[in-house]
Design a protein around this motif. Structure first.
Motif, PDB file in Angstrom:
ATOM      1  N   ARG B  45      37.219  48.567  45.043  1.00 56.13           N
ATOM      2  CA  ARG B  45      37.816  47.584  44.154  1.00 56.13           C
ATOM      3  C   ARG B  45      37.147  47.653  42.795  1.00 56.13           C
ATOM      4  O   ARG B  45      35.925  47.584  42.707  1.00 56.13           O
ATOM      5  CB  ARG B  45      37.624  46.170  44.712  1.00 56.13           C
ATOM      6  CG  ARG B  45      38.753  45.711  45.547  1.00 56.13           C
ATOM      7  CD  ARG B  45      38.382  44.443  46.255  1.00 56.13           C
ATOM      8  NE  ARG B  45      39.202  44.331  47.440  1.00 56.13           N
ATOM      9  CZ  ARG B  45      40.320  43.608  47.481  1.00 56.13           C
ATOM     10  NH1 ARG B  45      40.690  42.899  46.439  1.00 56.13           N
ATOM     11  NH2 ARG B  45      41.042  43.576  48.566  1.00 56.13           N
ATOM     12  N   VAL B  47      36.764  45.568  39.625  1.00 55.27           N
ATOM     13  CA  VAL B  47      36.987  44.226  39.078  1.00 55.27           C
ATOM     14  C   VAL B  47      36.314  44.166  37.716  1.00 55.27           C
ATOM     15  O   VAL B  47      35.128  44.486  37.593  1.00 55.27           O
ATOM     16  CB  VAL B  47      36.402  43.140  40.007  1.00 55.27           C
ATOM     17  CG1 VAL B  47      36.655  41.753  39.450  1.00 55.27           C
ATOM     18  CG2 VAL B  47      36.983  43.280  41.411  1.00 55.27           C
ATOM     19  N   ALA B  48      37.070  43.775  36.698  1.00 55.02           N
ATOM     20  CA  ALA B  48      36.559  43.789  35.323  1.00 55.02           C
ATOM     21  C   ALA B  48      35.283  42.943  35.184  1.00 55.02           C
ATOM     22  O   ALA B  48      34.375  43.293  34.434  1.00 55.02           O
ATOM     23  CB  ALA B  48      37.634  43.285  34.368  1.00 55.02           C
ATOM     24  N   LEU B  49      35.245  41.862  35.938  1.00 48.72           N
ATOM     25  CA  LEU B  49      34.094  40.964  35.855  1.00 48.72           C
ATOM     26  C   LEU B  49      32.805  41.625  36.335  1.00 48.72           C
ATOM     27  O   LEU B  49      31.722  41.243  35.938  1.00 48.72           O
ATOM     28  CB  LEU B  49      34.335  39.760  36.759  1.00 48.72           C
ATOM     29  CG  LEU B  49      35.102  38.598  36.187  1.00 48.72           C
ATOM     30  CD1 LEU B  49      35.343  37.563  37.272  1.00 48.72           C
ATOM     31  CD2 LEU B  49      34.306  37.978  35.046  1.00 48.72           C
ATOM     32  N   LEU B  50      32.963  42.583  37.227  1.00 49.97           N
ATOM     33  CA  LEU B  50      31.786  43.184  37.858  1.00 49.97           C
ATOM     34  C   LEU B  50      31.447  44.525  37.216  1.00 49.97           C
ATOM     35  O   LEU B  50      32.332  45.261  36.781  1.00 49.97           O
ATOM     36  CB  LEU B  50      32.036  43.374  39.354  1.00 49.97           C
ATOM     37  CG  LEU B  50      32.420  42.104  40.121  1.00 49.97           C
ATOM     38  CD1 LEU B  50      32.603  42.412  41.587  1.00 49.97           C
ATOM     39  CD2 LEU B  50      31.367  41.014  39.921  1.00 49.97           C
ATOM     40  N   GLU B 105      51.327  35.897  47.131  1.00 53.15           N
ATOM     41  CA  GLU B 105      50.339  36.914  46.771  1.00 53.15           C
ATOM     42  C   GLU B 105      49.843  37.671  48.004  1.00 53.15           C
ATOM     43  O   GLU B 105      49.646  38.883  47.967  1.00 53.15           O
ATOM     44  CB  GLU B 105      49.179  36.291  45.995  1.00 53.15           C
ATOM     45  CG  GLU B 105      48.334  35.283  46.736  1.00 53.15           C
ATOM     46  CD  GLU B 105      48.989  33.912  46.878  1.00 53.15           C
ATOM     47  OE1 GLU B 105      50.088  33.713  46.319  1.00 53.15           O
ATOM     48  OE2 GLU B 105      48.417  33.051  47.567  1.00 53.15           O
ATOM     49  N   LEU B 153      51.420  38.711  39.850  1.00 55.40           N
ATOM     50  CA  LEU B 153      50.075  39.095  40.296  1.00 55.40           C
ATOM     51  C   LEU B 153      49.842  40.591  40.253  1.00 55.40           C
ATOM     52  O   LEU B 153      48.723  41.064  40.083  1.00 55.40           O
ATOM     53  CB  LEU B 153      49.865  38.623  41.738  1.00 55.40           C
ATOM     54  CG  LEU B 153      49.905  37.113  41.951  1.00 55.40           C
ATOM     55  CD1 LEU B 153      50.159  36.802  43.404  1.00 55.40           C
ATOM     56  CD2 LEU B 153      48.592  36.499  41.488  1.00 55.40           C
ATOM     57  N   LEU B 154      50.923  41.358  40.430  1.00 54.85           N
ATOM     58  CA  LEU B 154      50.782  42.767  40.706  1.00 54.85           C
ATOM     59  C   LEU B 154      51.642  43.591  39.748  1.00 54.85           C
ATOM     60  O   LEU B 154      52.812  43.316  39.581  1.00 54.85           O
ATOM     61  CB  LEU B 154      51.289  42.976  42.154  1.00 54.85           C
ATOM     62  CG  LEU B 154      50.706  44.078  42.971  1.00 54.85           C
ATOM     63  CD1 LEU B 154      49.208  43.893  43.112  1.00 54.85           C
ATOM     64  CD2 LEU B 154      51.372  44.057  44.336  1.00 54.85           C
ATOM     65  N   GLN B 173      46.616  45.290  39.647  1.00 49.60           N
ATOM     66  CA  GLN B 173      46.964  43.897  39.405  1.00 49.60           C
ATOM     67  C   GLN B 173      47.345  43.687  37.948  1.00 49.60           C
ATOM     68  O   GLN B 173      47.048  44.504  37.090  1.00 49.60           O
ATOM     69  CB  GLN B 173      45.777  43.001  39.790  1.00 49.60           C
ATOM     70  CG  GLN B 173      45.568  42.962  41.290  1.00 49.60           C
ATOM     71  CD  GLN B 173      44.249  42.328  41.658  1.00 49.60           C
ATOM     72  OE1 GLN B 173      43.576  42.802  42.556  1.00 49.60           O
ATOM     73  NE2 GLN B 173      43.870  41.274  40.967  1.00 49.60           N
ATOM     74  N   ASP B 175      46.091  41.655  35.882  1.00 51.79           N
ATOM     75  CA  ASP B 175      44.940  41.477  34.995  1.00 51.79           C
ATOM     76  C   ASP B 175      44.153  42.769  34.807  1.00 51.79           C
ATOM     77  O   ASP B 175      43.070  42.756  34.223  1.00 51.79           O
ATOM     78  CB  ASP B 175      44.033  40.355  35.525  1.00 51.79           C
ATOM     79  CG  ASP B 175      43.499  40.650  36.924  1.00 51.79           C
ATOM     80  OD1 ASP B 175      43.728  41.776  37.424  1.00 51.79           O
ATOM     81  OD2 ASP B 175      42.864  39.759  37.512  1.00 51.79           O
ATOM     82  N   ASP B 177      42.662  44.588  37.069  1.00 52.89           N
ATOM     83  CA  ASP B 177      41.822  44.933  38.209  1.00 52.89           C
ATOM     84  C   ASP B 177      42.640  45.766  39.186  1.00 52.89           C
ATOM     85  O   ASP B 177      43.847  45.591  39.297  1.00 52.89           O
ATOM     86  CB  ASP B 177      41.332  43.647  38.914  1.00 52.89           C
ATOM     87  CG  ASP B 177      40.287  42.933  38.104  1.00 52.89           C
ATOM     88  OD1 ASP B 177      39.891  43.478  37.049  1.00 52.89           O
ATOM     89  OD2 ASP B 177      39.876  41.819  38.498  1.00 52.89           O
TER      90      ASP B 177
END
Lengths: 778, 189
Positions: B45, B47-50, B105, B153-154, B173, B175, B177
């Motif tokens: 995965r 994830v932009a945050l990580l 979702e 969402l996707l 997704q 966003d 991610d």
């Protein structure tokens, strides 16, 4: 004539006063008819839940017909129209948009609410573990829902709060709204503002749902859709309407029947009117006395009046028919004692019910007792003055001669009657285990179709039936919440062991101040938290630099202080807390409804284990169903002893006035056999006996003894003339009409009395003729 | 010689024609042949945050037509069972049942895999527009959500594989991610 006027004036005055009392009486048709007057601690919970609990305010709604899209459209329209109305506290149909206020509340107060907030969680080690766990969650299917909160809530407190909710099985969804299991109906769950015991409020709420549905379905052009609705409020409204309609119908039926019989015998309007006098006085007096003693008159009690008038009119019949030839003075000397004895036996029968802890039964007893006594007194003291000396009821010669002929041959039936009675007794003995219905629902006015519909809607929605409850009581709100938290800790263990599926608690959304203060004290200051976060996340995929929002939120929670009840306003959670936490006369009360685990058989809980876990904590565990069963068993065993006591009193009275063991035995045997045959007959036609049949048996003895006594006089050598025989037959007929009308009622309480006493009174006079009337009279 | 060359060209041409004709219908028919079984998966995965991608791995098994189990073993044991209309999650000794129809979702994730595995074209086309490229030996199927709830969402799902075997599923997704699920059959023993 002036004395007649004076007596009539007095009577009229008394009636007017009575009417004034009735005018101001409070009538009710709710569950309290069945609820105990002196409840135990567990029964108090039961009564409170039934009258005002959350569950008593639930309305379940199903929309049927059309296609899923049309149903969903109407469901949404119905929700948006009803949600803003003052009559409803909550309207849910599964739309996710409907939950915004709750989500915002939970996010905002997560540090006050989360059970995971401890000093350890905010150490460097604790933070590392919590954040690591939250990141793992991100990789799971629920991660997508949680991702937007990660930087503000990296320890996952929101998840910890949500985890407690564990809603169990959600209803099915079609086209975005709740649906039944098979998907063919759209479902809504409503909570009314009106209490369950407020039948008017429930009626208004139900009418509003129906009107709104008709309007929105019309606007949506969905004419093929129908609405079905169930819930405790609906049952209360429906049963009130049933009782209302039945009371007037039963009165009309039995009055008409009695009037026809009296007219046929009297052939005089004046005598008819005079005969109705004691009966009307009795019916009115019954309501007045009940209203004065109990404060509230149950609709069912008034319905019982139709039987009472059949009984109360008897005394007037005896008076008019018997006093005609002999004159008033001789009637008072010769017949009044026998009638008085009859009145007393009836009074003892009804009077035994006065001592019942079952409020409905106590009212029926008081109502009938005061009615019968009043009717007899009016007959004895008012009627003679009004009627004057010359009352003559023509005795229809041919009819009475026929009766005498039949009566003379009646003793020939002794053997067949004995055989029939023997057969009945053997039958009852063989069937003794299957006679009784041990369920309180046997008395409920809810019919089977409605009950089945209710069960279907309930299972479709997974709506709570609130069978199992834990309750705690404390002097103030804070200590009630603390007690709920302590009980919750015990329950948590049972949940962890899989013994129970879960539980609700008001402390979940409104923790005690003590607990909230402890949680907030675990939160470090902003600068301290910053340092710890940097250390904890040194080699995490989530860098500490992104967590500014987290530091801010923790600081805001620290400064914000504890959450109060008013902070819940505007969310459905306010309702959840209020319904579980309430102030009563004994202080504050918190309810913790329990859910069975998903593997449980028939949704049953291991009652003993729950009790053991809560022992010593001061919390009371209540199983509503077994409380109900115990309640009913209590009523039943009490009714058995009361009936026996009433029977013994009647026997004593008869023994005292008959002063002959043989005569007493003959009268009693007749009455007992009558009861046996009636009960055997009822069982044969498939009637399941309950408490009110038992009361009916007592009334057969009380009412039937009147006829046995008259025939007994003949057996004792006193002549039985045409007038006496006629008056007996007519009196029995009116009694059978009065009680028989009840048999047509759909209210189980009334129906049971009707089917027992109606045939019982008829059989009592027939058996008395066969068994008591001497073989060689005249 | 010319004759043989011509024959070869003709043959090539035919194969070329066969390539062009490899359509969704055929892929679905081939996928529907899949009798189910167990596979190993590795999920990455982004994830932009990580700062780093998240890795997870474990086993999946599929029982036609509608039961799919995903047992994550690393980094933390977790079980997801999709059975008919219900999604059951087990994690940290807790069990959660999600009603699929109520969670668009969740539906977006799980139904795409299940319908692809079972070759259920009609179910896929209810929610997605399908674009197929490649041939039977190496195909790529792109699912672009057409249903609003999923599209929120996707962006798209990219499924690739060989013949009846799905090899890789990639989610992108809205966003930005994304996650990649790589699948490797476990040899029958």
């Amino acid at each position: 004539m002036s004395s007649a006027l004076r007596v009539f004036g007095l009577w009229l005055l008394a009636m007017a006063a009575g009417a004034a009392v009735v005018w101001n009486s409070h009538f009710s048709a709710d569950m309290s008819f069945f609820l105990p007057s002196k409840p135990s601690a567990e029964q108090k919970v039961l009564v409170g839940q039934l009258k005002d609990g959350t569950v008593s305010r639930l309305l379940m709604v199903a929309i049927e017909g059309g296609d899923a899209a049309a149903r969903a459209k109407v469901s949404r329209a119905l929700r948006s129209q009803l949600a803003g109305q003052p009559g409803f506290v909550s309207v849910q149909n599964g739309e996710i948009e409907g939950l915004g206020a709750e989500r915002d509340f939970l996010v905002r107060y997560r540090y006050q609410l989360s059970p995971a907030v401890t000093p350890e969680r905010f150490t460097v080690e604790g933070l590392r573990a919590a954040v690591g766990n939250a990141i793992d969650t991100l990789a799971s299917p629920v991660g997508m829902l949680f991702k937007p909160y990660l930087t503000r809530d990296p320890t996952g407190e929101l998840l910890a709060v949500l985890d407690q909710l564990n809603p169990g099985d959600q209803p099915e969804t079609r086209a975005g709204v709740w649906a039944s299991r098979d998907g063919e109906r759209a479902m809504l769950l409503l909570q009314t503002r009106a209490l369950g015991s407020d039948t008017d409020g429930q009626e208004a709420a139900i009418a509003q749902v129906k009107d709104t549905f008709a309007r929105v379905a019309g606007e949506a052009g969905a004419s093929g859709l129908t609405l079905s609705l169930s819930g405790p409020g609906q049952f209360a409204v429906k049963s009130r309407a049933t009782i209302k309609a039945e009371v007037s119908r039963l009165f009309l039926l039995s009055s008409l029947g009695i009037i026809v019989v009296l007219l046929a015998v009297y052939r005089s309007g004046r005598l008819l009117a005079l005969s109705l006098l004691p009966m009307a006085s009795g019916a009115l007096a019954g309501v007045v006395v009940v209203s004065l003693v109990h404060g509230t008159v149950f609709g069912i009690t008034v319905g019982f009046g139709s039987a009472l008038i059949g009984e109360a009119v008897d005394y007037a019949i005896y008076f008019f028919v018997q006093s005609g030839r002999q004159g008033l003075k001789s009637w008072r000397e010769v017949f009044w004692p026998t009638i008085r004895l009859g009145v007393l036996t009836s009074a003892l029968g009804f009077g035994a019910l006065l001592f019942s802890g079952f409020p409905g039964l106590a009212q029926l007893g008081l109502y009938a007792l005061s009615g019968v006594v009043t009717a007899a007194l009016v007959t004895r003291f008012v009627l003679p003055t009004l009627a004057g000396e010359h009352v003559r009821v023509p005795v229809p010669g041919r009819f009475v001669n026929g009766l005498f002929a039949a009566l003379g041959r009646a003793h020939r039936l002794r053997l067949p009657v004995a055989l029939l009675a023997l057969a009945a007794c053997v039958f009852l003995f063989v069937e003794r285990d299957g006679l009784w219905d041990s369920n309180l629902s046997a008395l409920s006015t809810v019919n089977q179709v409605d009950a089945a519909n209710d069960g279907r809607l309930r299972s479709d929605l997974g709506a709570p039936d609130a069978r199992y409850m834990v309750t705690v009581t404390a002097p103030d709100q804070e200590s009630a919440l603390q007690a709920a938290e302590r009980a919750g800790e015990q329950l948590d263990r049972l949940v962890a062991d899989g013994r129970i599926g879960g539980y609700d608690s008001p402390a979940r959304f409104l923790p005690s101040v003590q607990r909230q203060t402890a949680r907030l004290a675990s939160l470090p200051s902003a600068s301290e938290l910053q340092t710890r976060v940097s250390q904890a996340l040194s080699d995490s995929p989530l860098s500490a630099g992104k967590l500014g929002g987290f530091i801010e939120d923790v600081e805001a929670a620290r400064r914000g202080g504890v959450l109060q009840r008013k902070d819940l306003d505007g969310t459905d959670l306010a309702l959840a807390v209020d319904s579980l936490l309430s102030q009563g006369p004994d202080g504050w009360n918190a309810m913790l409804p329990l859910r069975p685990s998903s593997e449980a058989q028939d949704g049953e809980l291991p009652v003993e284990q729950v009790r053991a876990a809560l022992a010593g904590s001061g919390a009371v565990f209540v199983d509503m169903k077994s409380e109900f069963d115990t309640l009913y068993q209590g009523y039943l065993s009490e009714a058995v002893s009361l009936s026996l006591a009433g029977f013994v009193a009647i026997v004593g009275l008869l023994a005292f006035s008959l002063r002959s063991a043989r005569r007493l035995a003959r009268v009693l045997l007749t009455l007992v056999l009558t009861v046996a045959i009636v009960i055997a007959g009822l069982h044969l036609i498939g009637e399941r006996l309950h408490l009110l049949h038992l009361v009916g048996m007592l009334l057969i003895v009380a009412v039937g003894s009147n006829y046995a006594l008259f025939f007994d006089r003949a057996a004792a050598g006193e002549p039985l003339d045409a007038e006496i025989l006629l008056s007996m037959v007519v009196a029995a007929l009116t009694t059978v009409i009065g009680f028989g009308a009840l048999a047509l009622s759909s209210v189980p309480v009334l129906n049971a009395v009707g089917v027992t006493v109606g045939p019982g009174a008829l059989l009592a006079i027939l058996l008395s003729a066969v068994l008591v009337y001497p073989a060689r009279a005249r | 010689m010319i004759k043989r060359w011509f024959f070869g060209v003709a043959l090539l041409g035919l194969t070329g024609l066969a390539h062009a004709a490899y359509d969704v219908q055929q892929l679905m028919a081939e996928l529907a042949q899949n009798k189910g079984g167990r596979v190993r998966f590795v999920e990455k995965r982004f994830v932009a945050l990580l700062d780093k991608p998240l890795l997870a791995s474990g086993e999946m098994s599929y029982t036609p037509p509608d039961r799919l189990e995903k047992h994550t073993l690393l980094p933390k044991p977790e079980t997801m069972v999709l059975d008919g209309g219900r999604l059951i999650l087990e994690r940290d000794k807790r069990r959660m049942t999600i009603n699929l129809a109520s969670r668009p979702e969740a539906l977006a994730f799980v139904d795409s895999i299940r319908s692809t595995l079972s070759g259920n074209r009609r179910s896929l086309e209810q929610n997605y527009a399908l674009q197929l490229s490649g041939d039977s030996r190496q195909w790529v199927l792109v699912l672009v959500p057409s249903e609003q709830g999923i599209a929120a969402l996707l962006q798209r799902i990219t499924v690739s594989g060989t013949q009846s075997q799905v090899r890789k599923i990639e989610y992108l997704q809205t966003d930005g991610d994304r996650s990649e699920l790589t699948i490797e059959p476990i040899e029958a023993q």
